[in-house]
Structures are given as structure tokens and as C-alpha cells.
Scaffold this active site. Structure first.
Site, PDB file in Angstrom:
ATOM      1  N   GLU A  30      15.866  35.849 -29.769  1.00 49.02           N
ATOM      2  CA  GLU A  30      16.504  34.798 -29.410  1.00 49.02           C
ATOM      3  C   GLU A  30      16.513  33.541 -30.206  1.00 49.02           C
ATOM      4  O   GLU A  30      15.423  33.019 -30.387  1.00 49.02           O
ATOM      5  CB  GLU A  30      15.927  34.429 -28.054  1.00 49.02           C
ATOM      6  N   HIS A  87      19.513  33.884 -25.435  1.00 51.28           N
ATOM      7  CA  HIS A  87      18.560  35.079 -25.158  1.00 51.28           C
ATOM      8  C   HIS A  87      19.251  36.306 -25.086  1.00 51.28           C
ATOM      9  O   HIS A  87      19.456  37.167 -24.096  1.00 51.28           O
ATOM     10  CB  HIS A  87      18.214  34.617 -23.584  1.00 51.28           C
TER      11      HIS A  87
END
Ligand code: TA6
Length: 311
Positions: free
Chosen positions: A269, A165
Site C-alpha cells: 500500500e 490499500h
């Protein structure tokens, strides 16, 4: 004297931290809490990742910024808490990792490992070994390789979703472009995860975005015109790419994010979300993300002729 490539020390609130350094001046910092990369700096000491000024370095809250690891669940795609539990656990140093078939020459790397605790097994009843190698390359590139093995002894497979992330630091979100996701299908988290198709232009940002681009190319670029910097993301084993910026309204609702900080961050991500990964006992999955930051005089997809001629 040779510079220390790997230093074990204490970070914020006394949490264990590993600092990686390369000879030309680049560095990275990794907290054992979450196996969380919280800093990645280039040869000039410029920070390339965004970490909120309001980030809370205290378990069980995940650190806001850097590179949280989402496992065994991305977002709310399952019954676990948002983004699974790997980002909220204290990982261990893996002192004897199985060899990598392709080992880089870098000396600045750390191997971490997470195995489920008894409490973890109550919420996700599967034995696993999650090994993460974080390497800072001699040129300042940051590589993360995850190896996840099913160590169940009951013969049962397990299934998971995953994401790195990554929060990139950007000068001004309104001036940033993302290339590599044009014309792809995506699931829009702001519209009940419905499927749409992206237009042909590079992505730009003028409001909240939370999309999962499906089956993307292995290379994505983030162009920061103002900083004259391009981030290049290369990924392997991770077909999808999530793009997230909370914008002003949602930013205000996030306690560990400053009201104006959304302007200086962009999450892109590398992920495996649409098609969850299933591992039988004894099987291993590998997912890799490589980040580089290059000075760019590259905009609108046009290479600067000076760079082309010089190469
Ligand atoms: O990756 C995008 C996302 O799933 C968004 O929906 C947003 O909620 C974000 O992650 C942050 O999640 P967090 O749990 O860290 O607040």
C-alpha cells in the site's frame, strides 16, 4: 467502431459502477461506493487485483479487496474508525475537474469527488474536496491520482494520513517476493508499532505480516514466480509503504474473507502514515500511485538476458 472507453452501469447489489476499457483489452472497474477499484484486468482478461469471494457490497461495510482508499486516517492512527471514512461513502462523478498539468493521452479515465456531509463534519470537523482520477493507460497501467484540498473557511489547517490499500492477486503467497523494501526501517503493527530495520533480502512470506515501511523508494516490485508476473508500484507524494497479509489465524477472524483466501492476496500500500500531511486552507496535496503488471522472467533481482538483449 471505437470501443467504449468509459461505461456507467450497475454492479453488485445495484451499486453504481464505472467500467474503463482500453483498446488492447485491459479494463478496470470502479464503484462509486468508496471510489473503490474492484477489478483491474490485463489485455488477456486476467484479473490482477484480489477481491474476496465473501466481499460484502453493501454500505457501510468497506469492500474486501481491490483498492480501498484510506482517508483521512490510516488504520487506527487517530480517533476515527479504522481507515477513516472515504471508503464507506458514496462518491460523485466530478464532471468539471480542475485541469491536470500533465494529462495522459488515455481516454479511459474517470474523475470522482468526495466532500464531507454534515454527519462527516461531526466526526471530522474539516471541509475538504477530495478529487480522485482513475486512469487506465493504453498499455493497461492503472493510475490513481488523489488531490485533496482544504476548503475550511474558519482559517484552520487539518492533518490526515492516507493509503491506497491495494490488494494484489497472487498465485501463492508463499512463493511471492517483494523487492524495494530491503534494509528499510519499518513500524511493526504486530509488535506495538515498534520500529525495526529490515534485512538485506527481498521480502518473502511465511506468517502474518503487518508493517509500515518508512521513506521507501518510489518503485516497489512484487514478483510472482508461479504466475510469471511482476507488479510494479510507482508512487509519488506517498513516502511509506504498508505490507499486509493476515495469514491463516487472522483470516479466520475476518468475516468477509474466506479461510484460505489469504494465500492468494498481498496488500502493498502506497501510504503517508509516519509523517501526517497538514494542509492550510486553500492548500492542496497530491498523492499518486501507478500500477503495472509485466510478464516476468525476472527473479531474484536478475533480469532475463533475453529481455535485456531484446530491449
Ligand atoms: O493495512 C493493514 C491494515 O491496517 C491491517 O492492520 C489490517 O487490519 C488491514 O489493514 C485490514 O483492515 P480492515 O479495516 O479493512 O479490515
Amino acid at each position: 467502431m471505437e470501443k467504449v472507453h468509459v461505461e456507467h452501469c450497475k454492479g453488485t447489489n445495484g451499486l453504481d459502477k464505472v467500467v474503463l476499457r482500453e483498446i488492447r483489452g485491459s479494463s478496470a472497474e470502479v464503484y462509486l461506493y468508496g471510489a473503490h477499484v474492484t477489478s483491474w484486468k490485463n489485455d488477456y482478461g486476467e484479473e490482477l487485483l484480489f477481491v474476496s469471494n465473501k466481499a460484502i457490497f453493501k454500505p457501510p461495510k468497506a469492500i474486501r479487496g481491490g483498492i480501498p482508499i484510506c482517508f483521512p486516517q490510516f488504520s487506527s492512527h487517530g480517533s476515527l474508525d479504522q481507515h477513516g471514512f472515504a471508503r464507506n461513502r458514496v462518491w460523485s462523478i466530478d464532471s468539471d475537474p480542475p485541469p491536470f498539468p500533465t494529462s495522459s493521452s488515455s481516454k479511459a479515465f474517470v474523475d470522482l469527488i468526495l466532500k464531507p456531509s454534515d454527519d462527516d463534519l461531526k466526526i471530522w470537523p474539516h471541509s475538504f474536496e477530495f478529487r480522485l482520477r482513475i486512469t487506465l493507460g493504453p498499455g493497461g497501467d492503472l493510475m490513481l491520482t488523489s488531490r485533496i484540498r482544504n476548503t475550511n473557511t474558519d482559517g484552520k489547517p487539518f492533518t490526515f494520513t492516507f493509503a491506497y490499500h491495494t490488494y494484489f492477486s497472487v498465485s501463492d503467497i508463499s512463493e511471492v517476493r517483494v523487492e524495494g523494501l530491503e534494509t528499510l526501517d519499518y513500524l511493526d503493527n504486530l509488535q506495538n508499532k515498534e520500529r525495526f530495520t529490515e534485512q538485506g533480502d527481498a521480502l518473502t512470506f511465511e506468517s502474518e505480516v503487518d508493517k509500515i515501511y518508512l521513506s521507501t523508494p518510489t518503485k516497489i516490485a512484487i514478483l510472482d514466480h508461479e504466475k510469471k508476473r511482476t507488479f510494479v508500484i510507482r508512487k509519488d507524494g506517498l513516502p511509506d509503504a504498508v505490507v499486509w497479509n493476515p495469514w491463516d489465524k487472522r483470516a479466520k477472524a475476518i468475516v468477509d474473507l474466506g479461510d484460505e483466501e489469504y494465500k492468494h492476496m498481498l496488500c502493498v500500500e502506497a501510504a503517508a502514515v509516519e509523517k501526517p500531511i497538514t494542509l492550510k486552507p486553500g492548500e492542496e496535496w497530491r498523492g499518486r500511485q501507478e500500477l503495472s503488471a509485466v510478464p516476468s522472467s525476472y527473479c531474484s533481482g536478475q533480469l532475463d538476458p533475453r529481455r535485456v538483449l531484446g530491449s
